[in-house]
Design a protein around this motif. Structure first.
Motif, PDB file in Angstrom:
ATOM      1  N   ARG A 104       0.828  -1.206   0.000  1.00  0.00           N
ATOM      2  CA  ARG A 104       0.000   0.000   0.000  1.00  0.00           C
ATOM      3  C   ARG A 104       0.874   1.273   0.000  1.00  0.00           C
ATOM      4  NH1 ARG A 104      -3.725   2.841   3.606  1.00  0.00           N
ATOM      5  NH2 ARG A 104      -2.911   1.901   5.517  1.00  0.00           N
ATOM      6  N   HIS A 105       1.923   1.266   0.810  1.00  0.00           N
ATOM      7  CA  HIS A 105       2.723   2.492   0.965  1.00  0.00           C
ATOM      8  C   HIS A 105       3.986   2.526   0.109  1.00  0.00           C
ATOM      9  CE1 HIS A 105       0.207   4.016   4.196  1.00  0.00           C
ATOM     10  NE2 HIS A 105       0.180   2.788   4.672  1.00  0.00           N
ATOM     11  N   LYS A 106       4.377   1.378  -0.439  1.00  0.00           N
ATOM     12  CA  LYS A 106       5.549   1.286  -1.339  1.00  0.00           C
ATOM     13  C   LYS A 106       6.788   1.989  -0.781  1.00  0.00           C
ATOM     14  CE  LYS A 106       2.693   1.283  -5.541  1.00  0.00           C
ATOM     15  NZ  LYS A 106       1.366   1.206  -4.922  1.00  0.00           N
ATOM     16  N   SER A 143       6.294 -10.665  -4.827  1.00  0.00           N
ATOM     17  CA  SER A 143       5.796 -11.640  -5.805  1.00  0.00           C
ATOM     18  C   SER A 143       4.286 -11.542  -6.000  1.00  0.00           C
ATOM     19  CB  SER A 143       6.155 -13.060  -5.353  1.00  0.00           C
ATOM     20  OG  SER A 143       5.461 -13.997  -6.157  1.00  0.00           O
ATOM     21  N   TYR A 144       3.866 -11.572  -7.259  1.00  0.00           N
ATOM     22  CA  TYR A 144       2.440 -11.584  -7.588  1.00  0.00           C
ATOM     23  C   TYR A 144       1.749 -12.807  -6.989  1.00  0.00           C
ATOM     24  CZ  TYR A 144       2.693  -7.850 -11.038  1.00  0.00           C
ATOM     25  OH  TYR A 144       2.837  -6.633 -11.649  1.00  0.00           O
ATOM     26  N   ILE A 151      -3.804  -8.365  -4.571  1.00  0.00           N
ATOM     27  CA  ILE A 151      -3.582  -7.774  -5.900  1.00  0.00           C
ATOM     28  C   ILE A 151      -4.875  -7.805  -6.714  1.00  0.00           C
ATOM     29  CG2 ILE A 151      -2.309  -8.136  -8.065  1.00  0.00           C
ATOM     30  CD1 ILE A 151      -0.006  -9.163  -6.056  1.00  0.00           C
ATOM     31  N   GLN A 152      -5.562  -8.949  -6.665  1.00  0.00           N
ATOM     32  CA  GLN A 152      -6.796  -9.075  -7.460  1.00  0.00           C
ATOM     33  C   GLN A 152      -7.950  -8.255  -6.883  1.00  0.00           C
ATOM     34  OE1 GLN A 152      -7.092 -13.293  -7.112  1.00  0.00           O
ATOM     35  NE2 GLN A 152      -5.261 -13.624  -8.363  1.00  0.00           N
ATOM     36  N   ASN A 153      -8.091  -8.269  -5.549  1.00  0.00           N
ATOM     37  CA  ASN A 153      -9.282  -7.649  -4.957  1.00  0.00           C
ATOM     38  C   ASN A 153      -9.060  -6.274  -4.349  1.00  0.00           C
ATOM     39  OD1 ASN A 153     -10.308 -10.129  -5.562  1.00  0.00           O
ATOM     40  ND2 ASN A 153     -10.292 -10.895  -3.461  1.00  0.00           N
ATOM     41  N   GLU A 154      -7.802  -5.960  -3.999  1.00  0.00           N
ATOM     42  CA  GLU A 154      -7.576  -4.704  -3.278  1.00  0.00           C
ATOM     43  C   GLU A 154      -6.839  -3.667  -4.128  1.00  0.00           C
ATOM     44  OE1 GLU A 154      -5.920  -5.396   0.682  1.00  0.00           O
ATOM     45  OE2 GLU A 154      -6.798  -7.398   0.696  1.00  0.00           O
ATOM     46  N   GLY A 155      -6.545  -4.030  -5.352  1.00  0.00           N
ATOM     47  CA  GLY A 155      -5.876  -3.077  -6.256  1.00  0.00           C
ATOM     48  C   GLY A 155      -4.424  -2.802  -5.898  1.00  0.00           C
ATOM     49  N   LEU A 156      -3.795  -3.698  -5.145  1.00  0.00           N
ATOM     50  CA  LEU A 156      -2.388  -3.477  -4.769  1.00  0.00           C
ATOM     51  C   LEU A 156      -1.464  -4.114  -5.794  1.00  0.00           C
ATOM     52  CD1 LEU A 156      -2.710  -4.173  -0.938  1.00  0.00           C
ATOM     53  CD2 LEU A 156      -2.623  -1.952  -2.086  1.00  0.00           C
TER      54      LEU A 156
END
Ligand SMILES: [Zn+2]
Length: 240
Positions: A104-106, A143-144, A151-156
């Motif tokens: 989220r914060h990268k 890693s994806y 990644i799929q549901n939270e847009g991260l």
């Protein structure tokens, strides 16, 4: 140290550990534009020697104190995970929570307690939070295929952290000059009222500790870290 990171995320076990370990560094960096986020693992609900204190009341007090301390240092956000004090476990759930905040914060760097100590004991929550932070950076956050629902549901997106700074290390190799923020460190620590025994001596104690750390590096006042360069992809493939 001349360069400051663009952003830093701290994985910290209890209220006041972040300020005690690296409050001077945080204060110095935020002044120069670093965006800092805390991920606070526990609710600190056992940190009292008052027989009349209750855990729910203490947790509430300490959350407020932590927010005040973070405000003194210009921290952008405190994420409260609220695991029980002394009850931190190295679980998939905790790893996912830390990975979520990294994605989220990268952050450019992650800071945490050094979980590897051999000549002195440290609190279990410190060991666990340090270990979970290291594992979250490598390999889970980048890693994806780890926690794919984030990644799929939270847009991260997966994120690679550049470096890890460990505080409370027995073998520090990096010293940050905190001459301009040593008093801000003391001021932030003073917000943890429930943990204060001799508040009038706090500033002098912090100064004297930072001075003796600084002496090792030829700095007036300093905090010490063990720094791990983190280039997970390269390290991973280089092993084969
Ligand atoms: Zn602690």
């Amino acid at each position: 140290m001349e360069n400051v990171p663009r952003s830093a995320l701290l994985v910290t076990p209890h209220q006041d550990d972040a300020e005690g370990g690296c409050g001077g560094t945080i204060g110095a960096w935020t002044k120069r534009g670093t965006e800092v986020v805390y991920v606070l693992c526990t609710n600190g609900d056992k940190g009292s020697s008052d027989p009349n204190m209750t855990s729910p009341r203490l947790a509430e007090m300490r959350e407020r104190e932590q927010q005040n301390a973070a405000n003194v240092l210009g921290v952008k956000e405190v994420v409260f995970l609220r695991h029980p004090d002394g009850g931190l476990e190295d679980t998939l759930e905790l790893r996912a929570q830390v990975v979520r905040e990294i994605r989220r914060h990268k952050p450019e760097i992650v800071m945490c307690t050094d979980p590897f100590r051999s000549t002195s004991h440290t609190h279990r929550d410190h060991r666990v939070s340090g270990m979970v932070a290291l594992d979250a950076v490598f390999t889970y956050a980048w890693s994806y295929l780890h926690f794919p629902k984030q990644i799929q549901n939270e847009g991260l997106e997966p994120h690679r952290v550049k470096e890890i700074y460990l505080w409370g290390s027995e073998a520090p190799d990096t010293y940050v000059d905190i001459s301009e923020s040593v008093d801000a460190k003391a001021q932030s620590l003073s917000q943890h009222v429930s943990q204060m025994r001799e508040p009038q001596k706090l500033q002098e104690r912090i100064r004297s500790r930072a001075k003796s750390v600084g002496e090792r590096a030829g700095l007036p006042y300093a905090e010490a870290f063990r720094r791990i360069h983190s280039n997970p992809g390269f390290l991973h493939w280089a092993e084969f």
